[in-house]
Enzyme design. Sequence first.
Site, short mmCIF file in Angstrom:
data_model
loop_
_atom_site.label_atom_id
_atom_site.label_comp_id
_atom_site.label_asym_id
_atom_site.label_seq_id
_atom_site.Cartn_x
_atom_site.Cartn_y
_atom_site.Cartn_z
N PRO A 11 0.82 -1.21 0.00
CA PRO A 11 0.00 0.00 0.00
C PRO A 11 0.85 1.27 0.00
O PRO A 11 1.58 1.54 0.95
CB PRO A 11 -0.81 -0.11 1.30
CG PRO A 11 -0.58 -1.49 1.81
CD PRO A 11 0.71 -1.95 1.25
N GLU A 12 0.78 2.00 -1.10
CA GLU A 12 1.38 3.32 -1.19
C GLU A 12 0.23 4.30 -1.39
O GLU A 12 -0.92 3.93 -1.22
CB GLU A 12 2.38 3.39 -2.35
CG GLU A 12 3.47 2.32 -2.27
CD GLU A 12 4.43 2.36 -3.45
OE1 GLU A 12 4.57 3.42 -4.09
OE2 GLU A 12 5.04 1.32 -3.76
#
Length: 281
Positions: free
Chosen positions: A2-3
């Site tokens: 998750p960015e």
Amino acid sequence: MPELPEVETIARGLHATLPGRRILSVRLGKMDFIDDPAAIEREIPGTKILAVRRCGKFLLIDLESANGDVRNFSLLVHLGMTGRLVTCEARAPVLPHTHVFFALDDGRELRYTDVRRFGRMRIVTGGVRENTLDALGLDPLEASEGEFVALLKNRRARIKALLLDQSVLRGIGNIYADESLWRARIHPKRLGANLSLKELRRLYQAVRDVLNDAIEKRGSSIADYVDSDGNLGGFQRLHRVYQREGKKCFRCGAVIRRAIFAGRSSHFCPHCQPPPRVSKR
DNA sequence: CTTACGGCCTGGGTGC
DNA sequence: TGCACCCAGGCCGTAA
């Protein structure tokens, strides 16, 4: 992983259904990734969810205390590498490695699942003035071109390291750093200060385009990432360099390479992204 | 202050 | 089949 685009997708998904809901109870499994588990168990039950938003790679769930107290606060969640924050029916089967359950007043649950437990969870109070978040740099989608250029043009660090540095720009991780540098045709080992104004502007646009495209495709599902409904993202199909070592560059046909810079793997096209002339090591 | 880098968190995948 | 080990990404501490 998750960015920014993945966290944005999750925040939007949760924000669409959670505000107005009350958290009835909290159940914790393993809690070594929670700063103060007792505080979570004590202060969360009975709260009403006001909003869900993203700050860099952090999720903030804004809460109103049980008695409508003035002291509003937020639950801060970082998903690390493998964290998932998903809503489902309370009776839905429980995935392995699910460690936090928030029972909602509509029969659903908000669950936190994290195989590696590299994620973090804590309560923050006092609105925006909170040290973890104060240290963050500008949001790349909010920064102007001038701000972006000013941030990087005098830095002697490698551009890849600067893009990953959350105190410079918040929200970019390894996938989107590599994809942005490829689009901007800049080698990851170039120094910020050695980039021309033209290159910095190109990078600004590349970062924004990559992040916006990825948000539109609801993020990249590489290993564990799913959105707040448990669905996969679609941007991994549009990756141009990330995890494409040995494959052909979509732009020039050269073979994509992977190299470790400062302990981080970088994917790049050696032809489109020419290396700096004097590169140490 | 800025930058570079090693180490740590954990467990799935890989290769012998 | 078992088992040791590599490695992922973010972050922090340390050192130059």
